[in-house]
Design an enzyme around this catalytic site. Sequence first.
Site, PDB file in Angstrom:
ATOM      1  N   GLU A 159     -79.115  18.942   6.550  1.00 28.70           N
ATOM      2  CA  GLU A 159     -80.216  18.829   7.716  1.00 28.70           C
ATOM      3  C   GLU A 159     -79.586  17.807   8.837  1.00 28.70           C
ATOM      4  O   GLU A 159     -79.156  16.820   8.625  1.00 28.70           O
ATOM      5  CB  GLU A 159     -81.492  18.057   7.178  1.00 28.70           C
ATOM      6  CG  GLU A 159     -81.957  18.958   6.077  1.00 28.70           C
ATOM      7  CD  GLU A 159     -82.860  18.144   5.363  1.00 28.70           C
ATOM      8  OE1 GLU A 159     -83.265  17.100   5.405  1.00 28.70           O
ATOM      9  OE2 GLU A 159     -83.460  18.703   4.046  1.00 28.70           O
TER      10      GLU A 159
ATOM     11  N   LEU B 202     -84.814  22.909   6.241  1.00 23.08           N
ATOM     12  CA  LEU B 202     -85.193  21.543   5.710  1.00 23.08           C
ATOM     13  C   LEU B 202     -85.666  21.749   4.363  1.00 23.08           C
ATOM     14  O   LEU B 202     -86.847  21.735   3.779  1.00 23.08           O
ATOM     15  CB  LEU B 202     -86.569  20.977   6.639  1.00 23.08           C
ATOM     16  CG  LEU B 202     -86.585  19.229   6.463  1.00 23.08           C
ATOM     17  CD1 LEU B 202     -87.775  18.964   7.526  1.00 23.08           C
ATOM     18  CD2 LEU B 202     -86.794  18.691   5.225  1.00 23.08           C
TER      19      LEU B 202
ATOM     20  N   GLU C 256     -83.948  20.577   0.407  1.00 27.43           N
ATOM     21  CA  GLU C 256     -82.932  19.950  -0.333  1.00 27.43           C
ATOM     22  C   GLU C 256     -82.353  20.883  -1.662  1.00 27.43           C
ATOM     23  O   GLU C 256     -81.225  21.000  -1.941  1.00 27.43           O
ATOM     24  CB  GLU C 256     -83.178  18.430  -0.842  1.00 27.43           C
ATOM     25  CG  GLU C 256     -83.080  17.575   0.336  1.00 27.43           C
ATOM     26  CD  GLU C 256     -84.526  17.569   1.121  1.00 27.43           C
ATOM     27  OE1 GLU C 256     -85.574  18.369   0.665  1.00 27.43           O
ATOM     28  OE2 GLU C 256     -84.531  17.028   2.462  1.00 27.43           O
TER      29      GLU C 256
ATOM     30  N   GLN D 137     -79.677  13.917   3.324  1.00 24.71           N
ATOM     31  CA  GLN D 137     -79.988  12.941   4.682  1.00 24.71           C
ATOM     32  C   GLN D 137     -80.114  11.459   4.182  1.00 24.71           C
ATOM     33  O   GLN D 137     -79.573  10.544   4.723  1.00 24.71           O
ATOM     34  CB  GLN D 137     -81.304  13.539   5.378  1.00 24.71           C
ATOM     35  CG  GLN D 137     -80.900  12.735   6.907  1.00 24.71           C
ATOM     36  CD  GLN D 137     -82.084  13.691   7.670  1.00 24.71           C
ATOM     37  OE1 GLN D 137     -83.209  13.438   7.853  1.00 24.71           O
ATOM     38  NE2 GLN D 137     -81.400  14.548   8.605  1.00 24.71           N
ATOM     39  N   PHE D 138     -80.791  11.222   2.904  1.00 24.12           N
ATOM     40  CA  PHE D 138     -80.998  10.024   2.239  1.00 24.12           C
ATOM     41  C   PHE D 138     -81.044  10.189   1.095  1.00 24.12           C
ATOM     42  O   PHE D 138     -81.587  10.952   0.542  1.00 24.12           O
ATOM     43  CB  PHE D 138     -82.269   9.363   3.136  1.00 24.12           C
ATOM     44  CG  PHE D 138     -82.058   8.681   4.258  1.00 24.12           C
ATOM     45  CD1 PHE D 138     -81.707   7.434   4.558  1.00 24.12           C
ATOM     46  CD2 PHE D 138     -82.450   9.233   5.444  1.00 24.12           C
ATOM     47  CE1 PHE D 138     -81.577   6.942   5.867  1.00 24.12           C
ATOM     48  CE2 PHE D 138     -82.390   9.027   6.676  1.00 24.12           C
ATOM     49  CZ  PHE D 138     -81.958   7.678   6.724  1.00 24.12           C
TER      50      PHE D 138
ATOM     51  N   PHE E  27     -84.005  14.020  -4.624  1.00 31.63           N
ATOM     52  CA  PHE E  27     -84.980  14.482  -5.919  1.00 31.63           C
ATOM     53  C   PHE E  27     -85.342  16.178  -5.876  1.00 31.63           C
ATOM     54  O   PHE E  27     -85.114  16.713  -6.951  1.00 31.63           O
ATOM     55  CB  PHE E  27     -86.109  13.741  -6.345  1.00 31.63           C
ATOM     56  CG  PHE E  27     -85.764  12.345  -6.449  1.00 31.63           C
ATOM     57  CD1 PHE E  27     -84.974  11.802  -7.244  1.00 31.63           C
ATOM     58  CD2 PHE E  27     -86.256  11.240  -5.705  1.00 31.63           C
ATOM     59  CE1 PHE E  27     -84.534  10.438  -7.739  1.00 31.63           C
ATOM     60  CE2 PHE E  27     -85.853   9.892  -5.831  1.00 31.63           C
ATOM     61  CZ  PHE E  27     -85.047   9.495  -6.876  1.00 31.63           C
ATOM     62  N   PRO E  28     -85.631  16.540  -4.552  1.00 27.83           N
ATOM     63  CA  PRO E  28     -86.001  18.031  -4.885  1.00 27.83           C
ATOM     64  C   PRO E  28     -84.797  18.960  -5.282  1.00 27.83           C
ATOM     65  O   PRO E  28     -84.886  20.034  -5.748  1.00 27.83           O
ATOM     66  CB  PRO E  28     -86.312  18.371  -3.454  1.00 27.83           C
ATOM     67  CG  PRO E  28     -86.787  17.152  -2.729  1.00 27.83           C
ATOM     68  CD  PRO E  28     -85.834  16.123  -3.421  1.00 27.83           C
TER      69      PRO E  28
ATOM     70  N   HIS F 277     -86.202   4.988   1.568  1.00 28.92           N
ATOM     71  CA  HIS F 277     -84.707   5.292   2.588  1.00 28.92           C
ATOM     72  C   HIS F 277     -83.827   4.294   1.747  1.00 28.92           C
ATOM     73  O   HIS F 277     -82.900   3.946   2.334  1.00 28.92           O
ATOM     74  CB  HIS F 277     -84.811   5.097   3.720  1.00 28.92           C
ATOM     75  CG  HIS F 277     -85.637   6.179   4.749  1.00 28.92           C
ATOM     76  ND1 HIS F 277     -87.072   6.550   4.501  1.00 28.92           N
ATOM     77  CD2 HIS F 277     -85.019   7.318   5.479  1.00 28.92           C
ATOM     78  CE1 HIS F 277     -87.193   7.594   5.060  1.00 28.92           C
ATOM     79  NE2 HIS F 277     -86.207   7.856   5.837  1.00 28.92           N
TER      80      HIS F 277
END
Lengths: 329, 329, 361, 361
Positions: free
Chosen positions: B32, B61, B63, B85-86, B91-92, B132
Amino acid sequence: MSDTKILTLIEAVTAALDHEMGLDKEIVLMGEDVGKNGGVFRATDGLQQKYGDERVMDTPLAEAMIAGLSVGMAAQGMKPVPEIQFMGFVFPAFNQIATAAARMRNRTRGRLTMPITFRMPYGGGIHAPEHHSESTEALFAHIPGLRVLIPSNPTRAYGLLLASLRSPDPILFLEPKRVYRMVKHEVEMNGVALPLDKCFVDREGDDITLISWGAMMHETLLAADQLAKDGVSVEVIDVATVAPMDMETIFTSVRKTGRCVVVQEAPRAGGLGSEIAAEIAEHELMSLIAPIGRVAGYDTIMPYAKMEMQYMPSVERVVEEAQKVLKYV
Amino acid sequence: MSDTKILTLIEAVTAALDHEMGLDKEIVLMGEDVGKNGGVFRATDGLQQKYGDERVMDTPLAEAMIAGLSVGMAAQGMKPVPEIQFMGFVFPAFNQIATAAARMRNRTRGRLTMPITFRMPYGGGIHAPEHHSESTEALFAHIPGLRVLIPSNPTRAYGLLLASLRSPDPILFLEPKRVYRMVKHEVEMNGVALPLDKCFVDREGDDITLISWGAMMHETLLAADQLAKDGVSVEVIDVATVAPMDMETIFTSVRKTGRCVVVQEAPRAGGLGSEIAAEIAEHELMSLIAPIGRVAGYDTIMPYAKMEMQYMPSVERVVEEAQKVLKYV
Amino acid sequence: MRKSISFEINHLQYLDESAKPANDLPEFAKDTDKLVELYDRMQFLRAMDKRAVGLQRIGKMRTYPAALGQEAVGIGAGLALKDTDVLVPYYRGTGMMLSHGIKPHEILLYWGGDERGADYKDPIAAQDFPVAVPIATQILHAAGVATAIKLRGEKRAVMTEIGEGGTSEGEFYEALNVAGVWNLPFVCIVNNNQWAISVPSENQTKAESYAQKAIAAGMDTLQVDGNDIIAVHDASVKAMEKARNGGGPTLIEAICYRLCDHTTADDASRYHDQKVHDKAWEVEPVKRLEDYLKSLGVLDDKAIEAMAKDNKANVEKEVEMYFDILNNQPQPPEAMFDYLYAEVPEKTKPQREEAIRRGAK
Amino acid sequence: MRKSISFEINHLQYLDESAKPANDLPEFAKDTDKLVELYDRMQFLRAMDKRAVGLQRIGKMRTYPAALGQEAVGIGAGLALKDTDVLVPYYRGTGMMLSHGIKPHEILLYWGGDERGADYKDPIAAQDFPVAVPIATQILHAAGVATAIKLRGEKRAVMTEIGEGGTSEGEFYEALNVAGVWNLPFVCIVNNNQWAISVPSENQTKAESYAQKAIAAGMDTLQVDGNDIIAVHDASVKAMEKARNGGGPTLIEAICYRLCDHTTADDASRYHDQKVHDKAWEVEPVKRLEDYLKSLGVLDDKAIEAMAKDNKANVEKEVEMYFDILNNQPQPPEAMFDYLYAEVPEKTKPQREEAIRRGAK
Ligand SMILES: Cc1ncc(C[n+]2csc(CCOP(=O)(O)OP(=O)(O)O)c2C)c(N)n1
Ligand SMILES: Cc1ncc(C[n+]2csc(CCOP(=O)(O)OP(=O)(O)O)c2C)c(N)n1
Ligand SMILES: [Mg+2]
Ligand SMILES: [Mg+2]
């Protein structure tokens, strides 16, 4: 006077669900095939018939959805009891469990609570297909905000599940599927919950402490029997409430025996056995007479059925490790 | 003769990506905002311009999708480098990482391999929003089949990322975002990779071993400085390649010092510090003069920015713990 | 002002419920040899499934998912794959797998609990995925394979499959979305066999078709009669051809019925409506093509029996290979460790030694 | 043979780009007081966002996501919530949150890095969720709240919101699917502001609308002009009313434009096309309603300025409350522990003691 029933572990699960659903209208079971089919292992057998399809709901096939719905329902004051069909299929729900269920109480300063009991069969030994046999409890035990409970026998399944269903905290209730029908207990149908945060001392002894949980309690107790035949006085602890963990019971035992072996089915690296050993090494190091033994699944993927038993920790491995630890002077 | 550049950690990441993309056409960056925007931290800044949008791909978008696509691309012999991204948003993708990426080589007996480097910024200290700032490396370190690497400084970021990009194994490359721009190193732009399975001994000493990784190496080294002022001879180990872990380097050190403290940013229960302590307690118990100290994040959720620094292990906490361990006789 | 947007989903059928052509047949279906081949392969699949279930009943097979009633889907779609295409199957994908060079004994080995069953030896299948057990994960893998093909500018395509229940998983949708926006050479078959274990399709979604799930991704989509192998094959061939030529992805919903238990671990009589089940037997795919070929005079009972005998014998040969590998050539204990990483990590080596020492069980 | 299936998605607009009625206005929009209220609230939101961004620039606010250009979506939809309804917002949902009793200073506290910002004190908001940062997770929570409402037979409904980029996450789709099949009292607003940080909508999906994502779930869906608050409010009120009365879920795609950086941590000039950006300013929602109200003679520049002054003063009051709580009433160290479980676990108690001992930082 409460009656007593002779139950397997899975029957004890059903009995606890049944008992509590009768008392608490907010409890709603949900999951894949939990309704008419009564769950693929039959944990919810007969409950939809008894309580209707608004209390025992078959869901579409989506674990993130099952967990996410549970979060929403819990925020409304319901007590969802989602079943994940096998623990190997909990990963799609990981995001919801870790970022929502485990955190909602904290992030709303207690305004929204998450009384959710995520039930799921776990562990190996029934020669199931790929992804059906893993033990990944350590992944959840590391997530603050969750409780992780693992009953090792029918009595504990009944009492700990009641405790879960009454707890305001989100709980992973992991059912060792190998034990589902392995043993029967006379279980008092008294609706009494067990404590959510206490290890069980299953056998008292002075020479060595064997620590385990879930299905491996079986091997551990058999190993204790064997060691006892050689005159070893073994203390056996069933951790059961694996997160947050009750260290005091474990420390007390280690202070007495000075030797211990932790037995887990999960891969060794980063398992709960490591946490237990680390806590002992920090707080009871000077009580130890010998290194802390760990018997665990190998650090590789649970093999398919044909080689599964080569992976699973055996009674023999527990006995050998205990003997090694006992020999140490 | 290779040239040298003064780089921050994030610049070292960019440099390593750039270097290897120039050599290996199979490397494809994806994620992303990694393209035109160069990543939200600018780790991929300029790379799309240089290599085109088929080598640096902005994705939709999602994951799980990013990870799942990577599995498919890797099976075709490509070397995807997905950015999450973070780390709080990995988790997804957990399902794809745990059930596919980590297992594909094993389940096909080596037929399909997974040379994937999952890059992601992690850890606290920059006062970012909720989700984050967590450190969840232990969740991945417990999954057989993955490697988990954590560079603590620019030099290691460069060398370890090169090693990742060349490895046939799936790797989580966790970038301590607090360090992204904290220090600069003179990094030799020589394209030489560091070993994937070796701890780094950053300072040699005889009295105590401090063990850490990632951003906490900063606090750990500062603590070592302070202790040194009091005449303590401190050995400092940067674990860096946290899974599978190089125990030999750690054991060797503990055999020498007999005392150690593990420092981690992640919650204490079930973190990597526990694994390290457990291994020492099993294999080097008798080398220990004192209990194994652990300094860790508290077993609660990383607070929001305002209280974040109360959660993060500080130099002061490391020093105190080391002093406690040193005092032990 | 923007206009309203509209969509239409077509339903394809060539042979109707009574095995009569309901439409002009496609070119390939005028070649009766081709039709006999399709029939033969469906017959083999049914024989193999039957044998595997039988093996499970006598303890010589682990949990096995048969594809009874779904043969036209697996074979009809699977035979649309060229050698250079890639297959990313799901656990009930035996039909497709057999159609792309994966050996029956390999499939048996996998379900018999031996990892070697996913180490496909036929070069055609060398890039194919093992079956996906975690539902819907495979659809993303297929999209990833398709991404690699597209990035390399190759004229190949990927086929993957999922059950109608699996379409409820988010990863399914994520895959369709990226296949759409990246115009990937990707074909996804939805085997709509009406059941996800015990959950009937109407409790899975309110969508009146599974084909329409692809509208969310702006992707081409259609519905076919999954009991009509001519329809399945025709749609699949066209979709794959389009995909290979840069025409982008397609979803194909094939409507059929699961005539068996979910797997050997299931008992469908707990939840099936027997009447519905019986009715489904009347429109099942093998019989449909058989009737059509009989009506053409291409096959008669004798020919059919001869084919059945051959197929049974071929299944038997594969079963023997299965037993031979499983029982006579067991994997050594170190096989648990040797394929996980490119090299066995130092930390695990003592465990590997221990496993070898303890030996087989 | 089955027939083909068709779908149609309508687009709703009342005030066109030049602020002229493009359609017969709905009843509520004939009440100019109501329109002035909508305008006033949009103005407040814009003022609050501006102040929050300003606070961030001077180090008195953490990362903040403004809703510039998206005021009609948040306010227009949010005001469709009744007190008894439930809101499950996303991080850019300030407009909806303000519309349902959540206090400006609470929202500021949250983004200022204080958990108490999600402990809503207004009873109307007592059941509302904190903003979801992990994208798309909230849509499932909303479906879960709706499930509880439905099971209890209550006449309430849930509203949730997501960005157009977020629709690519599988959990979004899983939520729509269950909302559809269970006919839940659920309304989902897609704030299509054309950007997911730096990724433009055309790289997010090939679907020609986000509304059509709901077709996959067999759910009612429509598109509205997100710069036209009359359209947004009308569609939202109707969808919520339908949901409360057992009519099931609706998806509403509101098309607008993100006129600001993604958050204060972003720099849109790296990827925005300035021309497109400037054009979007010409159709932005606050001006649109302002022009319409001016054309009706209901508002003039003076009245507008007076409102602006009031709103600024009100924002200032909330900013003061924010500072007061954040700085003068800090949470004690033990707050880290005291809300995680119903009771602090034994194992964590020493950590709690340690945190107290170490004190604030
Ligand atoms: C992620 C995941 N969740 C649950 C399961 C357990 N499971 C196996 S098959 C099945 C039903 C699948 O139904 P469908 O997608 O319709 O495919 P079919 O089996 O009917 O071909 C379930 C729930 C799984 N394998 N993976
Ligand atoms: C699961 C997850 N992945 C990534 C992110 C990081 N992130 C925050 S906002 C954003 C873009 C969202 O765009 P969109 O959904 O269109 O909403 P908008 O911000 O435009 O309102 C991303 C990628 C996140 N918060 N959660
Ligand atoms: Mg099905
Ligand atoms: Mg957007």
